[in-house]
Design a protein around this motif. Structure first.
Motif, PDB file in Angstrom:
ATOM      1  N   SER A 227       0.852  -1.183   0.000  1.00  0.00           N
ATOM      2  CA  SER A 227       0.000   0.000   0.000  1.00  0.00           C
ATOM      3  C   SER A 227       0.889   1.234   0.000  1.00  0.00           C
ATOM      4  O   SER A 227       2.063   1.169   0.373  1.00  0.00           O
ATOM      5  CB  SER A 227      -0.917   0.007   1.231  1.00  0.00           C
ATOM      6  N   ALA A 228       0.320   2.346  -0.414  1.00  0.00           N
ATOM      7  CA  ALA A 228       1.049   3.609  -0.395  1.00  0.00           C
ATOM      8  C   ALA A 228       0.957   4.240   0.989  1.00  0.00           C
ATOM      9  O   ALA A 228       0.172   3.815   1.839  1.00  0.00           O
ATOM     10  CB  ALA A 228       0.490   4.553  -1.457  1.00  0.00           C
ATOM     11  N   GLU A 233      -3.149   7.630  -4.324  1.00  0.00           N
ATOM     12  CA  GLU A 233      -2.826   7.972  -5.712  1.00  0.00           C
ATOM     13  C   GLU A 233      -1.841   6.986  -6.346  1.00  0.00           C
ATOM     14  O   GLU A 233      -2.064   6.550  -7.491  1.00  0.00           O
ATOM     15  CB  GLU A 233      -2.276   9.399  -5.788  1.00  0.00           C
ATOM     16  N   PRO A 234      -0.732   6.591  -5.662  1.00  0.00           N
ATOM     17  CA  PRO A 234       0.171   5.620  -6.291  1.00  0.00           C
ATOM     18  C   PRO A 234      -0.515   4.288  -6.599  1.00  0.00           C
ATOM     19  O   PRO A 234      -0.225   3.667  -7.635  1.00  0.00           O
ATOM     20  CB  PRO A 234       1.282   5.447  -5.250  1.00  0.00           C
ATOM     21  N   GLU A 235      -1.413   3.838  -5.732  1.00  0.00           N
ATOM     22  CA  GLU A 235      -2.131   2.588  -5.994  1.00  0.00           C
ATOM     23  C   GLU A 235      -3.046   2.736  -7.195  1.00  0.00           C
ATOM     24  O   GLU A 235      -3.143   1.823  -8.041  1.00  0.00           O
ATOM     25  CB  GLU A 235      -2.926   2.185  -4.754  1.00  0.00           C
ATOM     26  N   ARG A 236      -3.714   3.879  -7.307  1.00  0.00           N
ATOM     27  CA  ARG A 236      -4.594   4.116  -8.449  1.00  0.00           C
ATOM     28  C   ARG A 236      -3.794   4.134  -9.756  1.00  0.00           C
ATOM     29  O   ARG A 236      -4.205   3.546 -10.758  1.00  0.00           O
ATOM     30  CB  ARG A 236      -5.336   5.435  -8.267  1.00  0.00           C
ATOM     31  N   ASP A 237      -2.630   4.769  -9.738  1.00  0.00           N
ATOM     32  CA  ASP A 237      -1.784   4.813 -10.937  1.00  0.00           C
ATOM     33  C   ASP A 237      -1.332   3.414 -11.333  1.00  0.00           C
ATOM     34  O   ASP A 237      -1.266   3.084 -12.525  1.00  0.00           O
ATOM     35  CB  ASP A 237      -0.561   5.701 -10.682  1.00  0.00           C
ATOM     36  N   LEU A 238      -1.022   2.593 -10.327  1.00  0.00           N
ATOM     37  CA  LEU A 238      -0.564   1.236 -10.619  1.00  0.00           C
ATOM     38  C   LEU A 238      -1.690   0.394 -11.231  1.00  0.00           C
ATOM     39  O   LEU A 238      -1.471  -0.357 -12.192  1.00  0.00           O
ATOM     40  CB  LEU A 238      -0.046   0.593  -9.333  1.00  0.00           C
ATOM     41  N   ARG A 239      -2.885   0.539 -10.702  1.00  0.00           N
ATOM     42  CA  ARG A 239      -4.037  -0.195 -11.268  1.00  0.00           C
ATOM     43  C   ARG A 239      -4.294   0.246 -12.706  1.00  0.00           C
ATOM     44  O   ARG A 239      -4.591  -0.594 -13.577  1.00  0.00           O
ATOM     45  CB  ARG A 239      -5.276   0.038 -10.405  1.00  0.00           C
ATOM     46  N   GLU A 240      -4.175   1.535 -12.968  1.00  0.00           N
ATOM     47  CA  GLU A 240      -4.376   2.027 -14.327  1.00  0.00           C
ATOM     48  C   GLU A 240      -3.314   1.464 -15.270  1.00  0.00           C
ATOM     49  O   GLU A 240      -3.606   1.144 -16.430  1.00  0.00           O
ATOM     50  CB  GLU A 240      -4.342   3.552 -14.327  1.00  0.00           C
TER      51      GLU A 240
END
Length: 388
Positions: A227-228, A233-240
């Motif tokens: 987790s961040a 935001e870093p997790e969302r970017d990784l999922r994208e």
């Protein structure tokens, strides 16, 4: 005997576990000591600290974090003198104060005035301005220093004016490693475990997988676990990124877990594709303890953990092509894993096990106390009590 242990975190990531293991080492060395632990706030770390601490307190420590530099340099400046005074009072009322990492500014500043009582344990390799600030801070403290790797010590230019030690982190692993089961008849299970940030290299692994031939990619199962910090935001970017590369069927993104045992048990290999220097590389050590070969960046302390060709592979940092090549190599030659796993477990037991490191921490603290005559005084009291 009174020992205070100061830590900047509250979670259960690598630095948090390392701190708890140091507290456990102090408890083992001094079973009758009063050990006071100071944290900035409650959190999951409490569960592994409570068996070893006499008490745990929560105080507003002055912690140097990259994202908070502007606030620390402006609105938080007025509270620094109060924080330093509070730290100095604690240092002067304890026989030993163990400060975990260099980023706890108030204790590093206060240590200068009672440096015979303090040990700073440095676990980070900062860069740029942060390195200059922290280097001057530990230089000002004049404290005895423990570095968790030669790479960490070298990053701070190996201070010559104070007593220093290199002690690898002691990691508690399973009693025996798990067997290697991958033989090529099922997908290769690849694990990346760690905080989601710019350092750990999750995107390097994704780039490597995305660039593989379809036939190779379909023979992989990948878990990215973590987790961040204080932002999603870093997790969302990784999922994208996973969606954009079409890897949803190959890659599973899972949240941080306090106990990662099930992930090591699941994995065949563990990747540590760090883009920036790791001060040591706890995940690589844990992987070897579990009997899992490591694919790591050749950067920072990771080069002291992984023996190339014996316990795993090291690669240029930020190089997805090199990581892809190793993964394809494992797919084509599964028999390589078993000897690497066996050698990794032996290296863990020799250098990184909790017992090996606890003895070293106890020795360093004992020598520091002895220089002030404390150990002899306590020993004499103990002998007199037994005689009476």
């Amino acid at each position: 005997m009174r020992i205070a242990c100061i830590h900047q975190g509250w979670e259960l990531y690598g630095s948090d576990r390392s701190f708890a293991e140091s507290v456990a080492a102090l408890r083992e060395a001094y079973p009758d000591a009063e050990i006071e632990v100071v944290l900035p706030r409650p959190g999951p770390i409490l569960d592994i600290l409570q068996p070893h601490a006499s008490r745990i307190l929560f105080e507003p420590l002055w912690i140097l974090r990259r994202k908070a530099l502007l606030r620390l340099a402006t609105v938080d400046v007025p509270r620094l003198p109060v924080a330093v005074l509070r730290a100095l009072r604690r240092i002067q009322s304890f026989d030993l104060v163990y400060v975990n990492t260099s980023v706890i500014v108030d204790y590093a500043l206060a240590a200068r005035f009672s440096r015979d009582r303090t040990i700073l344990h440095i676990h980070e390799i900062p860069e740029g301005l942060a390195l200059k600030i922290l280097g001057r801070l530990i230089g000002w403290s004049r404290s005895e220093l423990i570095f968790n790797s030669k790479a960490t010590r070298d990053a701070f230019d190996d201070p010559k004016s104070v007593l220093t030690h290199v002690v690898y982190n002691g990691v508690e692993g399973p009693d025996t490693p798990l067997p290697v089961t991958y033989d090529g008849s099922r997908p290769l299970r690849v694990l990346l475990l760690g905080r989601i940030n710019r350092i750990k290299g999750q995107e390097v692994l994704l780039d490597a997988i995305a660039d593989m031939p379809a036939a190779g990619r379909e023979r992989l199962e990948v878990r990215i676990v973590g987790s961040a910090f204080e932002s999603n935001e870093p997790e969302r970017d990784l999922r994208e990124r996973i969606e954009r590369f079409g890897l949803r069927d190959r890659v599973t993104l899972l949240p941080f877990m306090p106990d990662p045992s099930e992930h090591y048990a699941w994995a065949d290999v563990v990747t540590v594709p760090s883009r920036r220097p790791e001060s040591l590389g706890r995940v690589a050590i844990e992987a070897m303890a579990w009997g899992r070969p490591v694919i790591a960046s050749a950067i920072g302390g990771l080069t002291e953990v992984v023996e190339v060709g014996r316990t795993g592979w090291t690669l240029p940092p930020g190089d997805p092509q090199a990581l892809k090549a190793v993964l394809l190599e494992v797919l084509e030659n599964p028999a390589r894993l078993a000897p690497l796993a066996a050698a990794g477990r032996l290296r863990y037991e020799k250098l990184f096990s909790r017992d090996a490191v606890s003895a070293t921490i106890g020795r360093i603290v004992g020598q520091k106390l002895a220089r002030r005559g404390i150990v002899g005084a306590f020993g004499l009291r103990a002998e007199q009590g037994a005689a009476e």
